[in-house]
Motif scaffolding. Structure first.
Motif, PDB file in Angstrom:
ATOM      1  N   GLN A  90       3.306  -6.531   3.688  1.00 31.45           N
ATOM      2  CA  GLN A  90       3.133  -5.454   2.708  1.00 31.45           C
ATOM      3  C   GLN A  90       1.845  -5.630   1.901  1.00 31.45           C
ATOM      4  OE1 GLN A  90       7.143  -5.727   0.850  1.00 31.45           O
ATOM      5  NE2 GLN A  90       7.373  -3.586   1.424  1.00 31.45           N
ATOM      6  N   LYS A  91       1.587  -6.861   1.489  1.00 33.15           N
ATOM      7  CA  LYS A  91       0.433  -7.123   0.618  1.00 33.15           C
ATOM      8  C   LYS A  91      -0.894  -7.045   1.370  1.00 33.15           C
ATOM      9  CE  LYS A  91      -1.552 -10.660  -2.423  1.00 33.15           C
ATOM     10  NZ  LYS A  91      -1.416 -12.048  -2.941  1.00 33.15           N
ATOM     11  N   GLN A 147       2.711   8.064   0.883  1.00 33.03           N
ATOM     12  CA  GLN A 147       3.343   6.755   0.979  1.00 33.03           C
ATOM     13  C   GLN A 147       3.656   6.425   2.440  1.00 33.03           C
ATOM     14  OE1 GLN A 147       6.437   7.796  -2.181  1.00 33.03           O
ATOM     15  NE2 GLN A 147       6.198   5.603  -2.568  1.00 33.03           N
ATOM     16  N   ILE A 148       3.806   5.119   2.700  1.00 34.53           N
ATOM     17  CA  ILE A 148       4.208   4.639   4.029  1.00 34.53           C
ATOM     18  C   ILE A 148       5.587   4.016   3.896  1.00 34.53           C
ATOM     19  CG2 ILE A 148       3.689   3.028   5.898  1.00 34.53           C
ATOM     20  CD1 ILE A 148       0.721   3.244   5.103  1.00 34.53           C
ATOM     21  N   PHE A 149       6.530   4.491   4.730  1.00 38.42           N
ATOM     22  CA  PHE A 149       7.912   4.011   4.680  1.00 38.42           C
ATOM     23  C   PHE A 149       8.221   3.287   5.992  1.00 38.42           C
ATOM     24  CE2 PHE A 149       7.495   7.873   2.198  1.00 38.42           C
ATOM     25  CZ  PHE A 149       8.050   7.522   0.966  1.00 38.42           C
ATOM     26  N   PRO A 150       8.283   1.951   5.979  1.00 42.22           N
ATOM     27  CA  PRO A 150       8.479   1.208   7.231  1.00 42.22           C
ATOM     28  C   PRO A 150       9.921   1.222   7.726  1.00 42.22           C
ATOM     29  CG  PRO A 150       8.191  -0.309   5.392  1.00 42.22           C
ATOM     30  CD  PRO A 150       8.006   1.073   4.833  1.00 42.22           C
ATOM     31  N   PHE A 151      10.064   1.214   9.060  1.00 43.65           N
ATOM     32  CA  PHE A 151      11.351   1.065   9.728  1.00 43.65           C
ATOM     33  C   PHE A 151      11.691  -0.430   9.791  1.00 43.65           C
ATOM     34  CE2 PHE A 151      11.536   5.070  12.664  1.00 43.65           C
ATOM     35  CZ  PHE A 151      11.169   5.879  11.606  1.00 43.65           C
ATOM     36  N   ASN A 191      11.576 -12.859   5.401  1.00 48.29           N
ATOM     37  CA  ASN A 191      11.298 -12.197   4.130  1.00 48.29           C
ATOM     38  C   ASN A 191       9.886 -12.508   3.641  1.00 48.29           C
ATOM     39  OD1 ASN A 191      12.245 -10.543   1.916  1.00 48.29           O
ATOM     40  ND2 ASN A 191      12.264 -12.402   0.668  1.00 48.29           N
ATOM     41  N   SER A 192       9.459 -13.768   3.778  1.00 49.82           N
ATOM     42  CA  SER A 192       8.114 -14.137   3.311  1.00 49.82           C
ATOM     43  C   SER A 192       7.034 -13.458   4.159  1.00 49.82           C
ATOM     44  CB  SER A 192       7.932 -15.654   3.342  1.00 49.82           C
ATOM     45  OG  SER A 192       8.068 -16.157   4.656  1.00 49.82           O
ATOM     46  N   ILE A 193       7.262 -13.333   5.472  1.00 50.45           N
ATOM     47  CA  ILE A 193       6.301 -12.648   6.336  1.00 50.45           C
ATOM     48  C   ILE A 193       6.261 -11.156   5.994  1.00 50.45           C
ATOM     49  CG2 ILE A 193       5.831 -11.954   8.730  1.00 50.45           C
ATOM     50  CD1 ILE A 193       4.984 -14.801   8.155  1.00 50.45           C
ATOM     51  N   TRP A 194       7.419 -10.586   5.687  1.00 54.10           N
ATOM     52  CA  TRP A 194       7.469  -9.169   5.310  1.00 54.10           C
ATOM     53  C   TRP A 194       6.652  -8.912   4.043  1.00 54.10           C
ATOM     54  CZ3 TRP A 194       9.419  -5.093   7.984  1.00 54.10           C
ATOM     55  CH2 TRP A 194       9.479  -3.867   7.310  1.00 54.10           C
ATOM     56  N   ILE A 195       6.776  -9.793   3.072  1.00 59.23           N
ATOM     57  CA  ILE A 195       6.000  -9.662   1.825  1.00 59.23           C
ATOM     58  C   ILE A 195       4.505  -9.772   2.124  1.00 59.23           C
ATOM     59  CG2 ILE A 195       5.499 -10.788  -0.388  1.00 59.23           C
ATOM     60  CD1 ILE A 195       8.541 -11.542  -0.447  1.00 59.23           C
ATOM     61  N   ILE A 215      -1.495  -5.974   4.694  1.00 64.58           N
ATOM     62  CA  ILE A 215      -1.679  -4.996   5.770  1.00 64.58           C
ATOM     63  C   ILE A 215      -1.244  -3.595   5.345  1.00 64.58           C
ATOM     64  CG2 ILE A 215      -0.960  -4.344   8.123  1.00 64.58           C
ATOM     65  CD1 ILE A 215      -0.850  -7.396   8.707  1.00 64.58           C
ATOM     66  N   LEU A 216      -0.002  -3.428   4.914  1.00 60.04           N
ATOM     67  CA  LEU A 216       0.494  -2.088   4.607  1.00 60.04           C
ATOM     68  C   LEU A 216      -0.226  -1.475   3.404  1.00 60.04           C
ATOM     69  CD1 LEU A 216       4.111  -0.827   4.816  1.00 60.04           C
ATOM     70  CD2 LEU A 216       2.783  -0.300   2.787  1.00 60.04           C
ATOM     71  N   GLU A 217      -0.294  -2.206   2.304  1.00 59.16           N
ATOM     72  CA  GLU A 217      -0.895  -1.638   1.087  1.00 59.16           C
ATOM     73  C   GLU A 217      -2.376  -1.317   1.255  1.00 59.16           C
ATOM     74  OE1 GLU A 217       0.166  -4.281  -2.108  1.00 59.16           O
ATOM     75  OE2 GLU A 217       2.321  -3.866  -1.872  1.00 59.16           O
ATOM     76  N   PRO A 218      -3.214  -2.220   1.814  1.00 62.28           N
ATOM     77  CA  PRO A 218      -4.618  -1.835   2.016  1.00 62.28           C
ATOM     78  C   PRO A 218      -4.791  -0.733   3.060  1.00 62.28           C
ATOM     79  CG  PRO A 218      -4.207  -4.059   2.855  1.00 62.28           C
ATOM     80  CD  PRO A 218      -3.000  -3.651   2.086  1.00 62.28           C
ATOM     81  N   THR A 219      -3.858  -0.641   4.030  1.00 61.16           N
ATOM     82  CA  THR A 219      -3.908   0.470   4.989  1.00 61.16           C
ATOM     83  C   THR A 219      -3.714   1.790   4.262  1.00 61.16           C
ATOM     84  OG1 THR A 219      -3.127  -0.823   6.893  1.00 61.16           O
ATOM     85  CG2 THR A 219      -2.736   1.550   6.954  1.00 61.16           C
ATOM     86  N   LEU A 220      -2.733   1.859   3.380  1.00 59.96           N
ATOM     87  CA  LEU A 220      -2.482   3.082   2.615  1.00 59.96           C
ATOM     88  C   LEU A 220      -3.691   3.451   1.775  1.00 59.96           C
ATOM     89  CD1 LEU A 220      -0.562   5.316   1.691  1.00 59.96           C
ATOM     90  CD2 LEU A 220       0.338   3.733  -0.035  1.00 59.96           C
ATOM     91  N   GLU A 221      -4.285   2.458   1.120  1.00 60.10           N
ATOM     92  CA  GLU A 221      -5.488   2.706   0.308  1.00 60.10           C
ATOM     93  C   GLU A 221      -6.598   3.298   1.174  1.00 60.10           C
ATOM     94  OE1 GLU A 221      -9.075   0.244  -1.908  1.00 60.10           O
ATOM     95  OE2 GLU A 221      -7.289  -0.845  -1.245  1.00 60.10           O
ATOM     96  N   GLY A 222      -6.806   2.721   2.365  1.00 64.78           N
ATOM     97  CA  GLY A 222      -7.859   3.193   3.247  1.00 64.78           C
ATOM     98  C   GLY A 222      -7.600   4.591   3.785  1.00 64.78           C
ATOM     99  N   LEU A 223      -6.367   4.874   4.161  1.00 65.16           N
ATOM    100  CA  LEU A 223      -6.028   6.203   4.687  1.00 65.16           C
ATOM    101  C   LEU A 223      -6.319   7.287   3.661  1.00 65.16           C
ATOM    102  CD1 LEU A 223      -2.621   5.386   6.437  1.00 65.16           C
ATOM    103  CD2 LEU A 223      -4.774   5.938   7.574  1.00 65.16           C
ATOM    104  N   ILE A 224      -5.948   7.026   2.417  1.00 64.93           N
ATOM    105  CA  ILE A 224      -6.173   8.023   1.369  1.00 64.93           C
ATOM    106  C   ILE A 224      -7.662   8.138   1.049  1.00 64.93           C
ATOM    107  CG2 ILE A 224      -5.746   8.533  -1.070  1.00 64.93           C
ATOM    108  CD1 ILE A 224      -2.919   7.257  -0.636  1.00 64.93           C
ATOM    109  N   SER A 225      -8.350   7.000   0.941  1.00 62.31           N
ATOM    110  CA  SER A 225      -9.785   7.004   0.610  1.00 62.31           C
ATOM    111  C   SER A 225     -10.623   7.684   1.681  1.00 62.31           C
ATOM    112  CB  SER A 225     -10.285   5.573   0.398  1.00 62.31           C
ATOM    113  OG  SER A 225      -9.642   4.963  -0.680  1.00 62.31           O
ATOM    114  N   GLU A 226     -10.256   7.476   2.959  1.00 61.87           N
ATOM    115  CA  GLU A 226     -11.043   8.017   4.079  1.00 61.87           C
ATOM    116  C   GLU A 226     -10.589   9.407   4.511  1.00 61.87           C
ATOM    117  OE1 GLU A 226     -13.692   6.401   5.443  1.00 61.87           O
ATOM    118  OE2 GLU A 226     -13.412   4.784   3.970  1.00 61.87           O
ATOM    119  N   LYS A 227      -9.626   9.984   3.752  1.00 61.13           N
ATOM    120  CA  LYS A 227      -9.081  11.313   4.091  1.00 61.13           C
ATOM    121  C   LYS A 227      -8.500  11.334   5.508  1.00 61.13           C
ATOM    122  CE  LYS A 227     -11.847  13.996   0.814  1.00 61.13           C
ATOM    123  NZ  LYS A 227     -12.312  12.838   0.048  1.00 61.13           N
ATOM    124  N   LEU A 228      -7.786  10.270   5.839  1.00 61.24           N
ATOM    125  CA  LEU A 228      -7.112  10.167   7.132  1.00 61.24           C
ATOM    126  C   LEU A 228      -5.606  10.397   6.972  1.00 61.24           C
ATOM    127  CD1 LEU A 228      -8.941   7.017   8.575  1.00 61.24           C
ATOM    128  CD2 LEU A 228      -9.396   9.417   9.090  1.00 61.24           C
TER     129      LEU A 228
END
Length: 415
Positions: free
Chosen positions: A246-247, A203-207, A239-243, A249-262
């Motif tokens: 997440q949708k 998981q990615i936990f943002p500051f 708040n709207s920019i944060w959402i 940038i953050l979520e597809p980044t997490l998907e890519g990191l796991i898929s690419e074994k990064l």
């Protein structure tokens, strides 16, 4: 615990101070190479060391955890070396570090996983890049492919500026091999944001979001630097920019990191551009930002060592922050980010009120002297950005050295 912090700037001093603040009686700190400030709170490792020699040092001195602040060591493969020694280290392995060290690699990753980013073209030929400028409706951002100490991005507002930038990077080789290839990127008008996060392989936990001031001159003019100041929280991160972040940038980044074994235990920095109603990813860093770290740590409620140790036991991180604002002003040597003089006597530092962090200063014969381009990071804390800013600049007035320079507009427009 014995902890090694790798890097020599204000960020590393901030990491060390936060660890001591949370765990004063249980922590022995080592720094490589460190600076005058880190030498007071821990032990600086003397002499130039290879990555192997650092690994041997960590093994011999029973280092429990190594935290890498500087991107240079990550890109050179320190994590892989330390893993081969069976040592715990916070940071990406060599391939994952390319997300920061190789912009073309990072852009390809973004494209593959549908991460919203500005349009771009890649060139390894100077002439082809020049020819491409005829198709551009300016402005454009011209970027080195490799790292350049935070200075490898040049904004060109017209064709002449773009040609000059390409010549500087690709012909004069100002940034060395980092400029063998360049990206010419669509320039987006908006406000920047930095989001540092923790990645625990799952998981990615943002500051909190930060606003980093990258240019040497006021109103974001002049050359890029490693950072001349920052404020937290970023007032443009609604708040709207944060959402949206997440949708898209953050979520597809997490998907890519796991898929690419990064995947790795460490920090992931999102460099963002906020436009009227969307947020775009400009770049990844695979470590804590500087001076964002110096601005964020005074607001962190968590025990930072507990946060780090949670990586290794796969424990979910719940980050907690003070309901306050922070403003960091960087005092630099005049001439930075190009030529500047070291050895100037600094007055007022020994009586400076916390929080502050040494970046490029050391003690000689009982006196503080400058030893780098960015010298001291001074932080103000308040209930509003305006109050934090006022407190920071009140502290700035107490520091004097010949040829000191700082921006006077950090946080100015966000009262």
């Amino acid at each position: 615990m014995n902890i090694l912090i790798v890097g020599g700037g204000g960020r590393e001093h901030a990491i060390g101070k936060k660890l001591l603040e949370d765990n004063n009686h249980f922590t022995n700190l080592y720094f490589y190479p460190g600076n005058g400030g880190t030498g007071i709170i821990g032990k600086n490792i003397d002499g130039k060391k290879t990555l192997l020699e650092l690994g041997f040092f960590a093994k011999k001195n029973l280092i429990d955890i190594t935290i890498v602040g500087s991107e240079i060591f990550l890109i050179e493969g320190i994590v892989d070396v330390f893993h081969n020694f069976g040592l715990k280290i916070i940071g990406p392995h060599c391939l994952a570090a390319k997300l920061e060290g190789d912009r073309i690699f990072a852009k390809s990753f973004m494209k593959k996983y549908g991460i919203r980013t500005p349009k771009y073209n890649i060139f390894s030929s100077y002439q082809e890049a020049i020819d491409f400028l005829d198709q551009c409706t300016f402005s454009v951002a011209i970027k080195t492919n490799g790292i350049a100490a935070g200075k490898g991005v040049i904004l060109a507002r017209n064709k002449n500026e773009a040609k000059e930038a390409l010549e500087t990077i690709m012909v004069k080789k100002k940034f060395g091999k980092s400029g063998d290839k360049v990206l010419i990127e669509e320039f987006l008008q908006g406000k920047e944001a930095s989001i540092i996060s923790i990645f625990n392989k799952k998981q990615i936990f943002p500051f909190l979001s930060a606003l980093d001031y990258k240019k040497i001159g006021e109103n974001e003019t002049g050359m890029n630097t490693g950072g001349m100041g920052a404020i937290v929280p970023n007032p443009y991160m609604t708040n709207s920019i944060w959402i949206d972040f997440q949708k898209n940038i953050l979520e597809p980044t997490l998907e890519g990191l796991i898929s690419e074994k990064l995947t790795f235990f460490g920090f992931l920095y999102f460099g963002l551009m906020i436009t009227l109603n969307k947020v775009y990813l400009l770049e990844y860093n695979t470590r804590i930002g500087d001076p964002e770290a110096q601005t964020l740590f005074p607001l962190m409620k968590n025990n930072f060592l507990d946060v780090i140790q949670s990586f290794f036991v796969h424990k979910k991180v719940s980050l907690s922050w003070k309901n306050l604002c922070s403003c960091c002003v960087v005092l630099s040597s005049k001439g930075y980010p190009e030529k500047y003089k070291n050895g100037q006597i600094i007055k007022g530092l020994d009586s400076l009120q916390e929080p502050f962090y040494i970046a490029g200063a050391k003690k000689e014969k009982g006196k503080w002297v400058t030893s780098g381009g960015r010298v001291i990071n001074i932080v103000g804390i308040g209930n509003t950005i305006s109050e934090a800013r006022r407190k920071a600049y009140d502290k700035v007035k107490k520091i004097q050295f010949i040829d000191s320079f700082f921006r006077k507009d950090i946080g100015l427009y966000y009262n």
